[in-house]
Structure formats: structure tokens, C-alpha cells
Enzyme design. Sequence first.
Site, PDB file in Angstrom:
ATOM      1  N   LYS A   4     -11.503   1.600   7.743  1.00 52.03           N
ATOM      2  CA  LYS A   4     -11.162   1.979   6.454  1.00 52.03           C
ATOM      3  C   LYS A   4     -10.526   0.748   5.716  1.00 52.03           C
ATOM      4  CE  LYS A   4     -10.052   4.272   2.886  1.00 52.03           C
ATOM      5  NZ  LYS A   4      -9.242   5.159   2.497  1.00 52.03           N
ATOM      6  N   CYS A  52      -5.873   2.359  -2.592  1.00 53.10           N
ATOM      7  CA  CYS A  52      -6.646   1.898  -1.498  1.00 53.10           C
ATOM      8  C   CYS A  52      -6.916   0.396  -1.377  1.00 53.10           C
ATOM      9  CB  CYS A  52      -7.873   2.803  -1.276  1.00 53.10           C
ATOM     10  SG  CYS A  52      -7.910   4.344  -0.749  1.00 53.10           S
TER      11      CYS A  52
END
Length: 410
Positions: free
Chosen positions: A206, A260
Site C-alpha cells: 500500500k 494516503c
Amino acid sequence: MNSIKEVAVIGLGYIGLPTAAILASKGITVKGVDVSTRTVEAVNKGEVPFVEPALGEFVAEAVSQGTLSASFETPEAEAYIVAVPTPFNEDHSADLSYIEAAADGIAPKLKGGELVILESTSPPGATEHMAEYLLSKRPDLSKDNLLIAHCPERVLPGYVMEELVTNDRIVGGITPEAADKARELYETFCEAAILTTDAKTAEMAKLVENSYRDVNIAFANELSVISDKLGIDVWELINLANRHPRVNILRPGPGVGGHCIAVDPWFIVAAAPEESGLIKMARDTNDAKPNWVINKVKEATKAEDFNGKVAVMGLAFKANIDDMRESPAIAITRKLAEGNPDVEFLAVEPHVEVLPKQLGDISNLTMVSTEDALQDASVVTLLVDHDQFKAVPATALAGKAVVDTRGLWR
């Protein structure tokens, strides 16, 4: 085949609530947990406390069917999904206190055999840390009778309910058994491939995905600064360069926001500072872009016909949502207003009704409509390419100084 019938989702934010709602839509009893009174009350009324297309339908239906509810207390469940914030500290290391707080609530409820999934985007080793933290609270249990895994979210705000179903997922387990059990749970709603690995690799995957995007955005942002210095239209430049069959340069902007891309690369830098020079340079480039935008606005206010009012179009971190997390537009607006107390700033954000708390204490900043901002201000700064702004006619910008960070009105 999934055998889990009761799931507790800890954290009902932009990822937790959609995950809870889609699981509940498959007949699984989901009990959400959050610290926000507003969130818990909204969910129990079948409502969504933020903007996310299609989510409201899922929440309303699940609550009416009795498969989704929310509370402040962590319940007993067969599986726990932790979807809490993971901000970074001043030194850019990860703040795992929210994960530990979630584990504090889960630990007393464990009987052995439960599945605990960390969905929060985390640095390498965070899932193992959560496992050890849980076991420190419950020394009567062991890794042999707890199934602990990491399954990072991979969805785009504004398209979450669609991408939860259609995007591939990565599941990393502390043990292979944990990975398999988590995969079976996600198979209840995910129609794409679900790939299993170990927890640390899943965590890193990720971070790598978002760091890749951050590096590419940094290239586009740096091009915009270079082009401005050389008197080149960066939007035309990128369009021409992208005609090459193996070139796909992204569009520049005022910086990088969201929980993010603006955060995750720092976790890699913190984990391997000597080896991550390119990733750190990209972060520094993107973090510097807001100040460049601020200087462009200040230059525009020096014109003789400046009337003392600047319109700031957009506060969210990306188009067509109300998410303000790590938004460069927020940082730009605050620095502009605080640094220019004699200028009146008119903020426009069509997805919220009042100024966000990050800006609520600034006396020379007010929230207005798109129409009022364009009518009153002689300098117009576009920070977010919301659809509503795309519809602004050229006549509304005539005679105004325009700082368009997204190339929307070129």
C-alpha cells in the site's frame, strides 16, 4: 467459504463506514464503533456524516434491515476490522496510538479464535505491533489462537462503493491461516482478485502504491514551476508530451492532500531513510508547491486594480468530495489569510455548509457562494477542480486575475 456472521468495525470514517455497510449488505451483522457522537447518531439513523456517492443507500438499507448499527463501545464479535487514522509524528514516523486505542477496546472482548484485521494504512511492522499489543493486554491468549491480518484499502474517494467491489485486494496475514480467513471474509463482497501474502509485504504494498503516485505527481508539479519560469503553458506542454505512446504525465496541482498520498511515503522514508532519497525528494517537492501557489496569489494582489478581495475556490483535497484531510487548499488558504490581514478572502466549497474547523478562527476569511465570490473578488484562485467550478463561464472571469492551479479554465 466465509463462516463469520458477526463483525465489529472500529472506526466509521471514510473507509470504515463503507466497509461496514457493504458487509452488512451481504447479510453479515455489523456493529460499528466510533468516538464521534455525530457519526454514531447519524449511522443509527441510517445517514452518512460525510459525502460519498452511493454510500447513503447502503447505510440506510442496512440499518433498516437491522444488519448495521453503531455505538461507542466495542462489542463481542467473531471478527474485528480496525479502520482508524494513522497520522505521522513531527519526525514523520507513524503515530500508532489510534491502533493501540482500538486494540484496548478489542482485547477484553476476545475469547480466542477471533479474526482481527488492520485496514488502516500502516508502516511495515504495524500489524505485528498490533498483535503484540493485543497479547500484552491478554497474556492468556497467544498467536496460535488469534488470527491477525492486514488488508489495506485501495479505493478512490468518490468511488468507494464501486471500487470496494471491483478493485483487487491484498491480504497479508501474521500466519497463512489468518490471511486465508481474512480473504474468505472479503470474498463476501469483493469480486476482484484477492491476493494473499505476509503482513509486512501487504503493508509495504500500500505504501509503495501511493509513493509511486506521489513521485509522478511531484514530476508534474515540478514541471509546472519550471514552465512558469520559462514562460511556457504547462498544460499545453503536458498534452503534447503525452502524445508519445509511452508517456503519461499527470496534471499538476496546488500540492498533494488526503490521508494516503500525502502521508504514506513518509512511512517508507522513516523505515529506510538512507535508501529512500527519491521518495523523500518527491514529498519535499509536493510539500513545497503550496508556498509557490501562495506567492503567485500575492503577486496578483499587487496589481493596481486589485480591490482587496481574493476568491479561494475549493477547500477539499480533491474534486467533488468534502474530505479536508491533509488538503493543500486548506493550508494555502490559511497561510494566505493569516499572512495578509488587510485582504478579504472569500472561500468557496460547495460540499460543506460552513468553514472547516481548521479555518474557523480567521477573521478575514468568510464562506460565500460561487456566484458571490466571482462577482466580488478581483483575484480568483482555483485550488480544486470541482464539477461546479467547471461550469463557470469565461465571462465571469473577465477582467480578473486568475491563479488556476488545476488548468480548469485555460
